[in-house]
Enzyme design. Structure first.
Site, PDB file in Angstrom:
ATOM      1  N   SER A  95      37.286  30.484  28.144  1.00  0.00           N
ATOM      2  CA  SER A  95      36.504  29.569  28.603  1.00  0.00           C
ATOM      3  C   SER A  95      37.486  28.512  29.707  1.00  0.00           C
ATOM      4  O   SER A  95      38.123  29.167  30.565  1.00  0.00           O
ATOM      5  CB  SER A  95      35.803  28.623  27.540  1.00  0.00           C
ATOM      6  N   ASN A 146      37.689  37.722  30.601  1.00  0.00           N
ATOM      7  CA  ASN A 146      38.398  36.719  31.664  1.00  0.00           C
ATOM      8  C   ASN A 146      37.716  36.709  33.096  1.00  0.00           C
ATOM      9  O   ASN A 146      38.128  35.582  33.648  1.00  0.00           O
ATOM     10  CB  ASN A 146      39.845  37.432  31.807  1.00  0.00           C
ATOM     11  N   TYR A 153      29.130  25.823  36.813  1.00  0.00           N
ATOM     12  CA  TYR A 153      30.280  26.380  36.266  1.00  0.00           C
ATOM     13  C   TYR A 153      30.619  25.887  34.905  1.00  0.00           C
ATOM     14  O   TYR A 153      30.886  26.599  33.890  1.00  0.00           O
ATOM     15  CB  TYR A 153      31.650  26.124  37.175  1.00  0.00           C
ATOM     16  N   LYS A 164      30.532  27.643  30.887  1.00  0.00           N
ATOM     17  CA  LYS A 164      31.845  27.614  29.970  1.00  0.00           C
ATOM     18  C   LYS A 164      31.107  26.783  28.722  1.00  0.00           C
ATOM     19  O   LYS A 164      31.675  27.493  27.561  1.00  0.00           O
ATOM     20  CB  LYS A 164      32.962  26.714  30.718  1.00  0.00           C
ATOM     21  N   ASP A 185      32.565  45.481  37.749  1.00  0.00           N
ATOM     22  CA  ASP A 185      31.759  44.569  38.157  1.00  0.00           C
ATOM     23  C   ASP A 185      30.799  44.050  36.864  1.00  0.00           C
ATOM     24  O   ASP A 185      29.827  44.768  36.500  1.00  0.00           O
ATOM     25  CB  ASP A 185      30.862  44.975  39.230  1.00  0.00           C
TER      26      ASP A 185
END
Length: 277
Positions: free
Chosen positions: A131, A80, A145, A149, A53
């Site tokens: 990303s 990832n 989000y 990134k 985690d």
């Protein structure tokens, strides 16, 4: 010759799942981490599936310790793990915003900090940060989000400047839409994150329709796994790796012609709003 070792997070689904299989197929020792460890690919001694985690410091430390205890070195780290906490920027609760950053950004940062001393000692290493084209382009409901990134990319570029002197490189892969559960999760979150009688209901409906169509015509996760492999192994790596021509085109327009990108986005939004009724 010592077997090459790669650590991959988010290995239970989509691109991480396919990358785990690809690296193992090409002779690497893969340490694959995910919360749903039973979903990680199985391949005898080639793949070590580990519960991970990335939002938990103890879990991150245990993951890195196990790799170093067993393999003694790490050639490549692929950050990832990630998801899309979609919804109206005004209405997403702060705890979910923090979780989005913990998963998509801080998890990658902590794992990298834990692994870098080993990479410096061995005078080699590659950090591959997954990303998204969403680090440069954007759409409604994805505020946090996109922010994670963009942060990941800026951090990766600074890190690369700092660690290149030790034979280590930090690069970013920027996938576009990918055929995985990512889109469904983002759409579910966008509906969960609306308040009752939300003023953003029509926007959520039209964006959901557009995102659903976009994801259905997206690249296969196995295609992106090849991009992961290139980013991890190319002798003189690029700072950015993109897959499809459309992804490269959108990122290029967003970077160089932000007004044109915004206009095109508004036209697209109107189209989906019109065809959603």
């Amino acid at each position: 010759m010592t077997q090459k070792t790669v650590a991959i997070t988010g290995a239970s689904n989509g691109m991480g799942f396919e990358a785990t299989k690809l690296f193992a197929k090409r002779g690497w020792k893969v340490y694959a981490g995910a919360r749903r460890v039973d979903k990680i690919p199985q391949d005898g001694e080639k793949i070590r599936a580990i519960k991970l985690d990335v939002t938990d410091s103890d879990s991150n430390k245990a993951f890195v310790k196990q790799i170093l205890d067993e393999a003694g070195h790490i050639d490549v780290l692929i950050n990832n793990a990630g998801y899309g906490e979609y919804g109206p920027a005004e209405e997403i609760p702060m705890d979910k915003i923090r979780k989005q950053f913990e998963t998509n950004f801080f998890g990658a940062v902590e794992l990298t900090q834990l692994i870098l001393p080993t990479m410096r000692a061995q005078n080699y290493g590659r950090i591959v940060n997954i990303s998204s084209i969403g680090g440069d382009v954007y759409m409604p409901l994805g505020a946090y989000y996109h922010a994670t990134k963009a942060a990941l990319q800026q951090w990766s570029d600074v890190l690369d400047l700092e660690v290149a002197q030790f034979g280590i490189r930090s690069v970013c892969v920027q996938p576009g839409g990918t055929q995985s559960s990512w889109g469904n999760i983002a759409l579910e979150n966008s509906k969960k994150n609306m308040s009752e009688n939300s003023a953003y209901q029509p926007l959520v409906n039209s964006v959901a329709s557009g995102l659903d169509r976009f994801m259905k015509n997206s690249a296969k996760a196995s295609d992106l796994a090849e991009v992961f492999y290139k980013a991890a192994t190319e002798l003189n790596p690029s700072l950015r790796y993109l897959h499809a021509f459309g992804d490269k085109f959108m990122v290029n327009v967003a970077r160089k012609h932000p007004k044109i990108f915004r206009k095109a986005l508004l036209i697209t939004m109107r189209y989906f709003e019109k065809h959603n009724h």
